[in-house]
Design an enzyme around this catalytic site. Sequence first.
Site, PDB file in Angstrom:
ATOM      1  N   ILE A  67       0.361  -2.008  -5.513  1.00 32.47           N
ATOM      2  CA  ILE A  67       0.325  -0.895  -4.555  1.00 32.47           C
ATOM      3  C   ILE A  67      -0.356  -1.410  -3.298  1.00 32.47           C
ATOM      4  O   ILE A  67      -1.410  -2.048  -3.361  1.00 32.47           O
ATOM      5  CB  ILE A  67      -0.434   0.303  -5.163  1.00 32.47           C
ATOM      6  CG1 ILE A  67       0.397   0.873  -6.310  1.00 32.47           C
ATOM      7  CG2 ILE A  67      -0.707   1.361  -4.102  1.00 32.47           C
ATOM      8  CD1 ILE A  67      -0.287   1.946  -7.104  1.00 32.47           C
ATOM      9  N   LEU A  68       0.278  -1.160  -2.161  1.00 28.93           N
ATOM     10  CA  LEU A  68      -0.203  -1.744  -0.903  1.00 28.93           C
ATOM     11  C   LEU A  68      -1.029  -0.720  -0.124  1.00 28.93           C
ATOM     12  O   LEU A  68      -0.738   0.478  -0.131  1.00 28.93           O
ATOM     13  CB  LEU A  68       1.001  -2.198  -0.076  1.00 28.93           C
ATOM     14  CG  LEU A  68       1.846  -3.258  -0.788  1.00 28.93           C
ATOM     15  CD1 LEU A  68       3.203  -3.419  -0.122  1.00 28.93           C
ATOM     16  CD2 LEU A  68       1.096  -4.589  -0.835  1.00 28.93           C
TER      17      LEU A  68
ATOM     18  N   MET B   2       4.740  -6.080  -7.725  1.00 26.14           N
ATOM     19  CA  MET B   2       4.163  -4.964  -8.486  1.00 26.14           C
ATOM     20  C   MET B   2       2.722  -4.661  -8.080  1.00 26.14           C
ATOM     21  O   MET B   2       1.839  -4.538  -8.924  1.00 26.14           O
ATOM     22  CB  MET B   2       4.242  -5.283  -9.990  1.00 26.14           C
ATOM     23  CG  MET B   2       5.655  -5.523 -10.487  1.00 26.14           C
ATOM     24  SD  MET B   2       6.755  -4.121 -10.205  1.00 26.14           S
ATOM     25  CE  MET B   2       6.191  -3.028 -11.496  1.00 26.14           C
TER      26      MET B   2
ATOM     27  N   HIS C  93      13.720  -0.217  -5.321  1.00 25.20           N
ATOM     28  CA  HIS C  93      13.134   0.571  -6.411  1.00 25.20           C
ATOM     29  C   HIS C  93      14.258   0.984  -7.354  1.00 25.20           C
ATOM     30  O   HIS C  93      15.301   1.453  -6.892  1.00 25.20           O
ATOM     31  CB  HIS C  93      12.433   1.804  -5.835  1.00 25.20           C
ATOM     32  CG  HIS C  93      11.824   2.658  -6.901  1.00 25.20           C
ATOM     33  ND1 HIS C  93      10.675   2.296  -7.578  1.00 25.20           N
ATOM     34  CD2 HIS C  93      12.216   3.840  -7.438  1.00 25.20           C
ATOM     35  CE1 HIS C  93      10.391   3.216  -8.477  1.00 25.20           C
ATOM     36  NE2 HIS C  93      11.309   4.167  -8.417  1.00 25.20           N
TER      37      HIS C  93
ATOM     38  N   ASN D  83      11.781  -2.528   0.499  1.00 25.73           N
ATOM     39  CA  ASN D  83      11.489  -2.567  -0.935  1.00 25.73           C
ATOM     40  C   ASN D  83      12.741  -2.143  -1.693  1.00 25.73           C
ATOM     41  O   ASN D  83      13.580  -1.418  -1.161  1.00 25.73           O
ATOM     42  CB  ASN D  83      10.348  -1.595  -1.263  1.00 25.73           C
ATOM     43  CG  ASN D  83       9.968  -1.619  -2.738  1.00 25.73           C
ATOM     44  OD1 ASN D  83       9.867  -2.685  -3.345  1.00 25.73           O
ATOM     45  ND2 ASN D  83       9.770  -0.456  -3.329  1.00 25.73           N
TER      46      ASN D  83
ATOM     47  N   ASP E 299       6.966   4.234  -2.978  1.00 26.39           N
ATOM     48  CA  ASP E 299       8.380   4.489  -3.287  1.00 26.39           C
ATOM     49  C   ASP E 299       8.971   5.645  -2.466  1.00 26.39           C
ATOM     50  O   ASP E 299       9.734   6.475  -2.976  1.00 26.39           O
ATOM     51  CB  ASP E 299       8.572   4.740  -4.797  1.00 26.39           C
ATOM     52  CG  ASP E 299       8.170   3.527  -5.624  1.00 26.39           C
ATOM     53  OD1 ASP E 299       8.295   2.408  -5.106  1.00 26.39           O
ATOM     54  OD2 ASP E 299       7.710   3.706  -6.765  1.00 26.39           O
TER      55      ASP E 299
END
Length: 211
Positions: A92-93, A90, A109, A107, A145
């Site tokens: 944000i990269l 959780m 989602h 990932n 996402d």
Amino acid sequence: MKNLVILISGRGSNMVAIAEACAAEGWDARIAAVISNRSDAGGLVYAQQNGIPTAVVNHRDFEDREAFDATLAQVIDGFAPDLVVLAGFMRILTPGFVQHYAGRMLNIHPSLLPAFPGLHTHRRAIEAGCKVAGTTVHVVTPELDHGPIVVQAVVPVRPDETEDTLAARVLVMEHQAYPRAVRWWIEGLLESTEDGRIVHRHGESQALMGG
Ligand code: GRF
């Protein structure tokens, strides 16, 4: 033998599904490490009990995202990953981090992307009156996402649905979809089209249907 590094922030049920499929199906891969940004992530216990190396990189120990991501990448790279698997991670990269793992980071989602990126996906799907919901495994790109879709799994949204009941049925499908996507990646069965989509080399269905 491919090295998988799995990043989690919480209970880690997708990580467990991948680890169990890897063992049961005899993948040519090993879970090289499970890494969390939270020391209390439930999934770390499973990893420790199953002899999987673990590490914690707490985002609160860092001044900004760049510093956190730089250390996280160092720790990940210490396990020589072929594939980085975000499983309920959780954070944000930063674009630099994503670029470093370009084409080798997946990932999951809990929505049918491109619908409902971000949080509270099940609530938003119910409120929008959607008749189906689901989950998406995708290649990670800098936009949150987004990124080429590897697998999607669909469940119907029932008339009396609540956020919790929908989340539970989608999760069942996540535990099928994510191991499948990772196995395809390991086996080299995924390829990019010229227009940037991901297709299965032998045309296997990339859509799963749940109840
Ligand atoms: C999953 O629903 C996943 O789609 C989302 O976070 C949840 C993680 O669950 N990104 P778990 O930690 O794998 O049980």
